[in-house]
Design a protein around this motif. Structure first.
Motif, PDB file in Angstrom:
ATOM      1  N   TYR A 115       0.836  -1.210   0.000  1.00 12.68           N
ATOM      2  CA  TYR A 115       0.000   0.000   0.000  1.00 12.68           C
ATOM      3  C   TYR A 115       0.866   1.254   0.000  1.00 12.68           C
ATOM      4  N   ILE A 116       1.897   1.259   0.839  1.00 11.22           N
ATOM      5  CA  ILE A 116       2.764   2.427   0.972  1.00 11.22           C
ATOM      6  C   ILE A 116       3.483   2.722  -0.350  1.00 11.22           C
ATOM      7  N   ALA A 117       3.800   1.702  -1.119  1.00  7.69           N
ATOM      8  CA  ALA A 117       4.451   1.900  -2.414  1.00  7.69           C
ATOM      9  C   ALA A 117       3.450   2.288  -3.504  1.00  7.69           C
ATOM     10  N   ARG A 118       2.285   1.687  -3.518  1.00 11.22           N
ATOM     11  CA  ARG A 118       1.328   1.899  -4.609  1.00 11.22           C
ATOM     12  C   ARG A 118       0.544   3.204  -4.512  1.00 11.22           C
ATOM     13  N   ILE A 119       0.140   3.576  -3.323  1.00  7.98           N
ATOM     14  CA  ILE A 119      -0.744   4.736  -3.194  1.00  7.98           C
ATOM     15  C   ILE A 119      -0.099   6.021  -3.714  1.00  7.98           C
ATOM     16  N   PRO A 120       1.164   6.320  -3.427  1.00  2.21           N
ATOM     17  CA  PRO A 120       1.748   7.535  -4.006  1.00  2.21           C
ATOM     18  C   PRO A 120       1.756   7.511  -5.539  1.00  2.21           C
ATOM     19  N   ARG A 121       2.005   6.341  -6.121  1.00  2.00           N
ATOM     20  CA  ARG A 121       1.967   6.237  -7.592  1.00  2.00           C
ATOM     21  C   ARG A 121       0.568   6.511  -8.116  1.00  2.00           C
ATOM     22  N   ILE A 122      -0.430   5.965  -7.430  1.00  2.00           N
ATOM     23  CA  ILE A 122      -1.809   6.186  -7.862  1.00  2.00           C
ATOM     24  C   ILE A 122      -2.175   7.657  -7.727  1.00  2.00           C
ATOM     25  N   LEU A 123      -1.843   8.258  -6.605  1.00  2.34           N
ATOM     26  CA  LEU A 123      -2.194   9.652  -6.388  1.00  2.34           C
ATOM     27  C   LEU A 123      -1.489  10.592  -7.368  1.00  2.34           C
ATOM     28  N   ALA A 124      -0.333  10.171  -7.869  1.00  3.24           N
ATOM     29  CA  ALA A 124       0.415  10.980  -8.829  1.00  3.24           C
ATOM     30  C   ALA A 124       0.064  10.650 -10.277  1.00  3.24           C
ATOM     31  N   ALA A 125      -0.759   9.628 -10.501  1.00  2.00           N
ATOM     32  CA  ALA A 125      -1.073   9.163 -11.852  1.00  2.00           C
ATOM     33  C   ALA A 125      -1.840  10.210 -12.642  1.00  2.00           C
ATOM     34  N   GLN A 126      -1.626  10.194 -13.937  1.00  3.80           N
ATOM     35  CA  GLN A 126      -2.412  11.030 -14.829  1.00  3.80           C
ATOM     36  C   GLN A 126      -3.793  10.389 -14.960  1.00  3.80           C
ATOM     37  N   PRO A 127      -4.840  11.142 -14.793  1.00  6.32           N
ATOM     38  CA  PRO A 127      -6.188  10.570 -14.763  1.00  6.32           C
ATOM     39  C   PRO A 127      -6.763  10.256 -16.135  1.00  6.32           C
ATOM     40  N   THR A 128      -6.094   9.346 -16.868  1.00  2.42           N
ATOM     41  CA  THR A 128      -6.596   8.978 -18.186  1.00  2.42           C
ATOM     42  C   THR A 128      -6.781   7.492 -18.347  1.00  2.42           C
ATOM     43  N   ALA A 129      -5.944   6.679 -17.759  1.00  2.00           N
ATOM     44  CA  ALA A 129      -5.995   5.236 -17.981  1.00  2.00           C
ATOM     45  C   ALA A 129      -6.872   4.572 -16.926  1.00  2.00           C
ATOM     46  N   HIS A 130      -7.525   3.512 -17.352  1.00  2.00           N
ATOM     47  CA  HIS A 130      -8.284   2.678 -16.419  1.00  2.00           C
ATOM     48  C   HIS A 130      -7.417   1.464 -16.110  1.00  2.00           C
TER      49      HIS A 130
END
Length: 134
Positions: A115-130
């Protein structure tokens, strides 16, 4: 929520004040508010033994990430559509939105470090891909 929920899921709404999103308009209103948001999709707790675990983990993640996102619980009424539209099909799951746009999801229970590794990547993701984080 129409089906009885596990007491730990109920705690999120009754004691911690997380809104229950029971229709699509409520989901859109929650997700479109400025900032980052996570919707907990519990699935059927009676059949999914991981649901209580994620119900315990979510508030801890909220604190660990210094409340960088708001939290809500998906009601049974929108769960299927939400899972299909975001393609985060497995439950329980955490589905992330930023400024009204889906940015990622984490299905099933994970190790804390994951969770600690994935959540920052998700929060920084460009909101285009599903994308579902498997």
């Amino acid at each position: 929520m129409s089906a009885p929920q596990h007491p730990l899921v109920t705690r999120l709404t009754a004691e911690m004040g997380y809104p229950v999103l029971t229709d699509w308009a409520a989901l859109e209103s929650f997700a479109e508010a400025p900032g980052a948001h996570v919707v907990f999709v519990p699935g059927e707790a009676a059949r999914n033994l991981e649901t209580p675990d994620v119900a315990i983990i979510l508030p801890e993640l909220h604190i660990a990430f210094q409340r960088a996102f708001d939290c809500a619980v998906a009601g049974d009424e929108i769960e299927t559509r939400l899972r299909e539209e975001t393609r985060v099909l497995k439950t329980p799951s955490l589905i992330f939105f930023r400024d009204g746009v889906f940015v990622g999801g984490i299905a099933r229970v994970r190790d804390w470090d994951d969770y600690i590794a994935r959540i920052p990547r998700i929060l920084a993701a460009q909101p285009t891909a599903h994308e579902e984080e498997a």
